[in-house]
Design a protein around this motif. Structure first.
Motif, PDB file in Angstrom:
ATOM      1  N   GLU A 274       0.831  -1.203   0.000  1.00 60.86           N
ATOM      2  CA  GLU A 274       0.000   0.000   0.000  1.00 60.86           C
ATOM      3  C   GLU A 274       0.869   1.258   0.000  1.00 60.86           C
ATOM      4  OE1 GLU A 274      -3.312  -0.055  -0.060  1.00 60.86           O
ATOM      5  OE2 GLU A 274      -3.826  -2.091   0.531  1.00 60.86           O
ATOM      6  N   PRO A 275       0.319   2.390  -0.356  1.00 57.39           N
ATOM      7  CA  PRO A 275      -1.087   2.575  -0.680  1.00 57.39           C
ATOM      8  C   PRO A 275      -1.375   2.249  -2.141  1.00 57.39           C
ATOM      9  CG  PRO A 275      -0.006   4.701  -0.685  1.00 57.39           C
ATOM     10  CD  PRO A 275       1.041   3.685  -0.290  1.00 57.39           C
ATOM     11  N   CYS A 276      -2.569   1.773  -2.380  1.00 53.67           N
ATOM     12  CA  CYS A 276      -3.048   1.548  -3.746  1.00 53.67           C
ATOM     13  C   CYS A 276      -3.660   2.859  -4.250  1.00 53.67           C
ATOM     14  CB  CYS A 276      -4.128   0.466  -3.776  1.00 53.67           C
ATOM     15  SG  CYS A 276      -3.529  -1.183  -3.403  1.00 53.67           S
ATOM     16  N   GLY A 277      -3.709   3.014  -5.535  1.00 52.23           N
ATOM     17  CA  GLY A 277      -4.317   4.203  -6.126  1.00 52.23           C
ATOM     18  C   GLY A 277      -5.811   4.048  -6.321  1.00 52.23           C
ATOM     19  N   PHE A 278      -6.409   3.058  -5.683  1.00 51.24           N
ATOM     20  CA  PHE A 278      -7.841   2.770  -5.778  1.00 51.24           C
ATOM     21  C   PHE A 278      -8.216   1.957  -4.552  1.00 51.24           C
ATOM     22  CE2 PHE A 278      -5.471  -0.665  -7.564  1.00 51.24           C
ATOM     23  CZ  PHE A 278      -6.109  -1.807  -7.100  1.00 51.24           C
ATOM     24  N   ASN A 279      -9.512   1.743  -4.339  1.00 45.48           N
ATOM     25  CA  ASN A 279      -9.916   0.852  -3.253  1.00 45.48           C
ATOM     26  C   ASN A 279     -10.519  -0.415  -3.850  1.00 45.48           C
ATOM     27  OD1 ASN A 279     -12.881   0.977  -3.381  1.00 45.48           O
ATOM     28  ND2 ASN A 279     -12.628   3.103  -2.738  1.00 45.48           N
ATOM     29  N   PHE A 280     -10.574  -1.443  -3.047  1.00 44.49           N
ATOM     30  CA  PHE A 280     -11.029  -2.749  -3.526  1.00 44.49           C
ATOM     31  C   PHE A 280     -12.532  -2.797  -3.772  1.00 44.49           C
ATOM     32  CE2 PHE A 280      -6.827  -3.731  -3.025  1.00 44.49           C
ATOM     33  CZ  PHE A 280      -6.511  -5.077  -3.087  1.00 44.49           C
ATOM     34  N   GLU A 281     -13.223  -1.715  -3.493  1.00 41.47           N
ATOM     35  CA  GLU A 281     -14.651  -1.614  -3.791  1.00 41.47           C
ATOM     36  C   GLU A 281     -14.888  -0.943  -5.157  1.00 41.47           C
ATOM     37  OE1 GLU A 281     -16.943  -3.121  -1.896  1.00 41.47           O
ATOM     38  OE2 GLU A 281     -15.191  -3.808  -0.780  1.00 41.47           O
ATOM     39  N   ASP A 282     -13.830  -0.509  -5.807  1.00 43.21           N
ATOM     40  CA  ASP A 282     -13.917   0.144  -7.117  1.00 43.21           C
ATOM     41  C   ASP A 282     -14.607  -0.789  -8.112  1.00 43.21           C
ATOM     42  OD1 ASP A 282     -12.985   0.855  -9.885  1.00 43.21           O
ATOM     43  OD2 ASP A 282     -11.883   2.406  -8.802  1.00 43.21           O
ATOM     44  N   SER A 283     -15.573  -0.279  -8.848  1.00 48.18           N
ATOM     45  CA  SER A 283     -16.339  -1.112  -9.781  1.00 48.18           C
ATOM     46  C   SER A 283     -15.462  -1.687 -10.894  1.00 48.18           C
ATOM     47  CB  SER A 283     -17.499  -0.321 -10.384  1.00 48.18           C
ATOM     48  OG  SER A 283     -17.009   0.784 -11.118  1.00 48.18           O
ATOM     49  N   ARG A 284     -14.434  -0.940 -11.312  1.00 48.02           N
ATOM     50  CA  ARG A 284     -13.521  -1.435 -12.346  1.00 48.02           C
ATOM     51  C   ARG A 284     -12.733  -2.631 -11.843  1.00 48.02           C
ATOM     52  NH1 ARG A 284     -10.461   4.028 -13.022  1.00 48.02           N
ATOM     53  NH2 ARG A 284     -10.811   3.824 -10.789  1.00 48.02           N
ATOM     54  N   PHE A 285     -12.353  -2.586 -10.569  1.00 43.97           N
ATOM     55  CA  PHE A 285     -11.634  -3.697  -9.940  1.00 43.97           C
ATOM     56  C   PHE A 285     -12.538  -4.922  -9.840  1.00 43.97           C
ATOM     57  CE2 PHE A 285     -10.626  -6.058  -6.045  1.00 43.97           C
ATOM     58  CZ  PHE A 285      -9.304  -6.404  -6.289  1.00 43.97           C
ATOM     59  N   LYS A 286     -13.737  -4.731  -9.307  1.00 41.42           N
ATOM     60  CA  LYS A 286     -14.681  -5.831  -9.106  1.00 41.42           C
ATOM     61  C   LYS A 286     -15.079  -6.510 -10.416  1.00 41.42           C
ATOM     62  CE  LYS A 286     -16.837  -4.681  -4.745  1.00 41.42           C
ATOM     63  NZ  LYS A 286     -18.119  -4.442  -4.090  1.00 41.42           N
ATOM     64  N   LYS A 287     -15.212  -5.714 -11.468  1.00 44.72           N
ATOM     65  CA  LYS A 287     -15.620  -6.265 -12.759  1.00 44.72           C
ATOM     66  C   LYS A 287     -14.584  -7.248 -13.298  1.00 44.72           C
ATOM     67  CE  LYS A 287     -17.066  -4.804 -17.370  1.00 44.72           C
ATOM     68  NZ  LYS A 287     -17.315  -3.676 -18.252  1.00 44.72           N
ATOM     69  N   VAL A 288     -13.305  -6.965 -13.100  1.00 48.88           N
ATOM     70  CA  VAL A 288     -12.239  -7.819 -13.628  1.00 48.88           C
ATOM     71  C   VAL A 288     -11.886  -8.956 -12.673  1.00 48.88           C
ATOM     72  CG1 VAL A 288      -9.833  -7.857 -14.418  1.00 48.88           C
ATOM     73  CG2 VAL A 288     -11.311  -5.947 -15.036  1.00 48.88           C
ATOM     74  N   VAL A 289     -11.894  -8.690 -11.364  1.00 52.55           N
ATOM     75  CA  VAL A 289     -11.455  -9.710 -10.398  1.00 52.55           C
ATOM     76  C   VAL A 289     -12.453 -10.860 -10.265  1.00 52.55           C
ATOM     77  CG1 VAL A 289     -12.361  -8.848  -8.173  1.00 52.55           C
ATOM     78  CG2 VAL A 289     -10.131  -9.933  -8.265  1.00 52.55           C
ATOM     79  N   MET A 290     -13.735 -10.562 -10.484  1.00 50.17           N
ATOM     80  CA  MET A 290     -14.817 -11.549 -10.362  1.00 50.17           C
ATOM     81  C   MET A 290     -14.696 -12.289  -9.026  1.00 50.17           C
ATOM     82  SD  MET A 290     -15.220 -12.755 -14.333  1.00 50.17           S
ATOM     83  CE  MET A 290     -13.623 -13.455 -14.565  1.00 50.17           C
ATOM     84  N   ASP A 291     -14.844 -13.610  -9.032  1.00 51.34           N
ATOM     85  CA  ASP A 291     -14.766 -14.386  -7.788  1.00 51.34           C
ATOM     86  C   ASP A 291     -13.354 -14.860  -7.468  1.00 51.34           C
ATOM     87  OD1 ASP A 291     -17.477 -14.129  -7.404  1.00 51.34           O
ATOM     88  OD2 ASP A 291     -17.954 -15.994  -8.439  1.00 51.34           O
ATOM     89  N   TYR A 292     -12.396 -14.500  -8.290  1.00 53.69           N
ATOM     90  CA  TYR A 292     -11.029 -14.981  -8.097  1.00 53.69           C
ATOM     91  C   TYR A 292     -10.392 -14.452  -6.824  1.00 53.69           C
ATOM     92  CZ  TYR A 292     -11.047 -16.963 -12.772  1.00 53.69           C
ATOM     93  OH  TYR A 292     -11.331 -17.714 -13.880  1.00 53.69           O
ATOM     94  N   ILE A 293     -10.874 -13.326  -6.327  1.00 53.91           N
ATOM     95  CA  ILE A 293     -10.279 -12.753  -5.118  1.00 53.91           C
ATOM     96  C   ILE A 293     -10.373 -13.724  -3.947  1.00 53.91           C
ATOM     97  CG2 ILE A 293     -12.313 -11.511  -4.261  1.00 53.91           C
ATOM     98  CD1 ILE A 293     -10.185  -9.169  -3.735  1.00 53.91           C
TER      99      ILE A 293
END
Length: 112
Positions: free
Chosen positions: A33-52
């Motif tokens: 950290e720090p990341c330039g985004f948070n893990f609730e970001d819709s762009r992040f969620k769209k790509v990560v899917m259930d793999y997280i």
């Protein structure tokens, strides 16, 4: 198995794609950290899917924290400034492949 580390990632889609890759190959991912985004970001969620939920992710508050908790590992910085070719490099089982921030790489003190 070699681990992967991301230093201050700032593009959510890239981080999500790396999480998916690490999940598929059972590779531990270190996020500094720090990341330039948070893990609730819709762009992040769209790509990560259930793999997280399938990837072992360890998050660190700083590079110093990451360095201290992984003192028995060798950090291999992937950089455009490298003198060695990665296809000829001798990797070790305890290596951690370190990727710099997409927009700026890593600070000089880490690069050295």
């Amino acid at each position: 198995m070699i681990d992967v580390a991301l230093y201050n990632p700032d593009i959510p889609q890239n981080t999500a794609a790396i999480i998916r890759l690490c999940a598929c190959f059972n590779i531990k991912l270190h996020i500094i950290e720090p990341c330039g985004f948070n893990f609730e970001d819709s762009r992040f969620k769209k790509v990560v899917m259930d793999y997280i939920n399938l990837c072992k992710i360890v998050r660190y508050n700083s590079y110093q924290d990451f360095e201290k908790k992984n003192s028995k590992s060798r950090f291999v910085l992937l950089t455009t400034k490298a003198n060695n070719r990665y296809d000829l490099f001798k990797f070790n089982k305890k290596d951690i492949l370190l990727f710099g921030r997409e927009s700026a790489g890593v600070p000089d003190m880490i690069h050295k």
